[in-house]
Write an enzyme that holds these catalytic residues in place. Structure first.
Site, PDB file in Angstrom:
ATOM      1  N   ASN A  77     135.891  65.842 -15.176  1.00 51.65           N
ATOM      2  CA  ASN A  77     134.994  65.504 -16.268  1.00 51.65           C
ATOM      3  C   ASN A  77     133.619  65.083 -15.738  1.00 51.65           C
ATOM      4  O   ASN A  77     133.398  65.029 -14.531  1.00 51.65           O
ATOM      5  CB  ASN A  77     135.620  64.410 -17.137  1.00 51.65           C
ATOM      6  CG  ASN A  77     135.274  64.566 -18.603  1.00 51.65           C
ATOM      7  OD1 ASN A  77     134.177  64.984 -18.946  1.00 51.65           O
ATOM      8  ND2 ASN A  77     136.215  64.234 -19.469  1.00 51.65           N
ATOM      9  N   HIS A 107     131.669  52.028   6.460  1.00 46.13           N
ATOM     10  CA  HIS A 107     130.641  51.453   7.334  1.00 46.13           C
ATOM     11  C   HIS A 107     131.228  50.254   8.075  1.00 46.13           C
ATOM     12  O   HIS A 107     132.150  49.605   7.578  1.00 46.13           O
ATOM     13  CB  HIS A 107     129.425  51.035   6.511  1.00 46.13           C
ATOM     14  CG  HIS A 107     128.850  52.163   5.722  1.00 46.13           C
ATOM     15  ND1 HIS A 107     127.983  53.069   6.264  1.00 46.13           N
ATOM     16  CD2 HIS A 107     129.055  52.559   4.445  1.00 46.13           C
ATOM     17  CE1 HIS A 107     127.667  53.966   5.350  1.00 46.13           C
ATOM     18  NE2 HIS A 107     128.301  53.683   4.231  1.00 46.13           N
ATOM     19  N   GLY A 134     139.183  57.539 -16.285  1.00 41.62           N
ATOM     20  CA  GLY A 134     137.734  57.362 -16.231  1.00 41.62           C
ATOM     21  C   GLY A 134     137.314  56.150 -15.417  1.00 41.62           C
ATOM     22  O   GLY A 134     137.891  55.073 -15.548  1.00 41.62           O
ATOM     23  N   THR A 157     142.674  51.361  -3.124  1.00 41.64           N
ATOM     24  CA  THR A 157     142.323  50.989  -1.751  1.00 41.64           C
ATOM     25  C   THR A 157     143.396  51.384  -0.744  1.00 41.64           C
ATOM     26  O   THR A 157     143.141  51.368   0.452  1.00 41.64           O
ATOM     27  CB  THR A 157     142.088  49.468  -1.638  1.00 41.64           C
ATOM     28  OG1 THR A 157     143.280  48.783  -2.010  1.00 41.64           O
ATOM     29  CG2 THR A 157     140.928  49.040  -2.533  1.00 41.64           C
ATOM     30  N   ARG A 172     147.641  48.915  -8.210  1.00 43.18           N
ATOM     31  CA  ARG A 172     149.036  48.686  -7.838  1.00 43.18           C
ATOM     32  C   ARG A 172     149.913  49.471  -8.806  1.00 43.18           C
ATOM     33  O   ARG A 172     149.624  49.545 -10.001  1.00 43.18           O
ATOM     34  CB  ARG A 172     149.386  47.214  -7.958  1.00 43.18           C
ATOM     35  CG  ARG A 172     148.599  46.335  -7.026  1.00 43.18           C
ATOM     36  CD  ARG A 172     149.259  44.980  -6.849  1.00 43.18           C
ATOM     37  NE  ARG A 172     148.454  43.994  -6.176  1.00 43.18           N
ATOM     38  CZ  ARG A 172     148.002  44.046  -4.948  1.00 43.18           C
ATOM     39  NH1 ARG A 172     148.221  45.104  -4.224  1.00 43.18           N
ATOM     40  NH2 ARG A 172     147.286  43.071  -4.423  1.00 43.18           N
TER      41      ARG A 172
END
Length: 177
Positions: A77, A107, A134, A157, A172
């Site tokens: 989208n 970084h 979204g 993550t 989670r």
């Protein structure tokens, strides 16, 4: 860069690749809704691989483009950001909501190497039949297993297994499918 090792992105070859991608993305994002043939041709030129029946609604933002593959039947989208310093592999029949970010660059945490402009990247893999809600953000090095649903606004993550619903920041698994 391609090996995932730290690098400084001021290489002339990388600059040329960034410019190539910027020009193609600019043209892609400027295509009219009625000009699907041109849009499809530009997407195939910009990205490393595009399966049959892929639909990507502009605008689309990439770093290099050629490190992104999108499997057949996938829908992306509006407003996708795919920073492909490392590979981004998107499976078949994936649904990607508006404003989703797939971010491979990372970084240094230490200030001096970061100030010196060192960076690196880790690949992202999205399995078949995944739905990214979204505004979801997928961080460097993450793999999302097939059939998994990532809730809107989630920040992924760590790897997610197949066949779960994952939500939150950090994302989670809250339910098996």
């Amino acid at each position: 860069m391609l090996a995932g090792e730290p690098y400084i992105a001021d290489d002339p070859e990388l600059a040329a690749d960034l410019m190539r991608a910027a020009r193609l993305a600019e043209r892609y994002n400027a295509t009219g809704a009625e000009d699907q043939e041109t849009r499809d041709a530009l997407l195939r030129e910009l990205l490393g691989g595009v399966g049959e029946g892929v639909a990507v609604r502009p605008p689309l933002y990439v770093d290099y483009g050629y490190q992104i593959t999108i499997g057949p039947g996938t829908f992306v989208n509006f407003g996708a950001v795919m920073l492909d310093v490392a590979r981004i592999d998107i499976g078949a029949d994936v649904q990607i909501g508006p404003n989703v970010q797939l971010l491979t660059p990372t970084h240094p945490v230490e200030p001096e190497p970061r100030r010196a402009k060192w960076e690196s990247a880790r690949p992202i893999t999205v399995g078949d039949n995944v739905w990214l809600g979204g505004g979801a953000i997928v961080c460097p090095g993450v793999t999302i297993g097939e059939n998994t649903v990532v809730g809107a606004g989630a920040v992924v993550t760590r790897d997610l297994p197949a066949n779960v619903v994952a939500v939150g920041n950090p994302a989670r698994a809250v339910r098996a499918l």
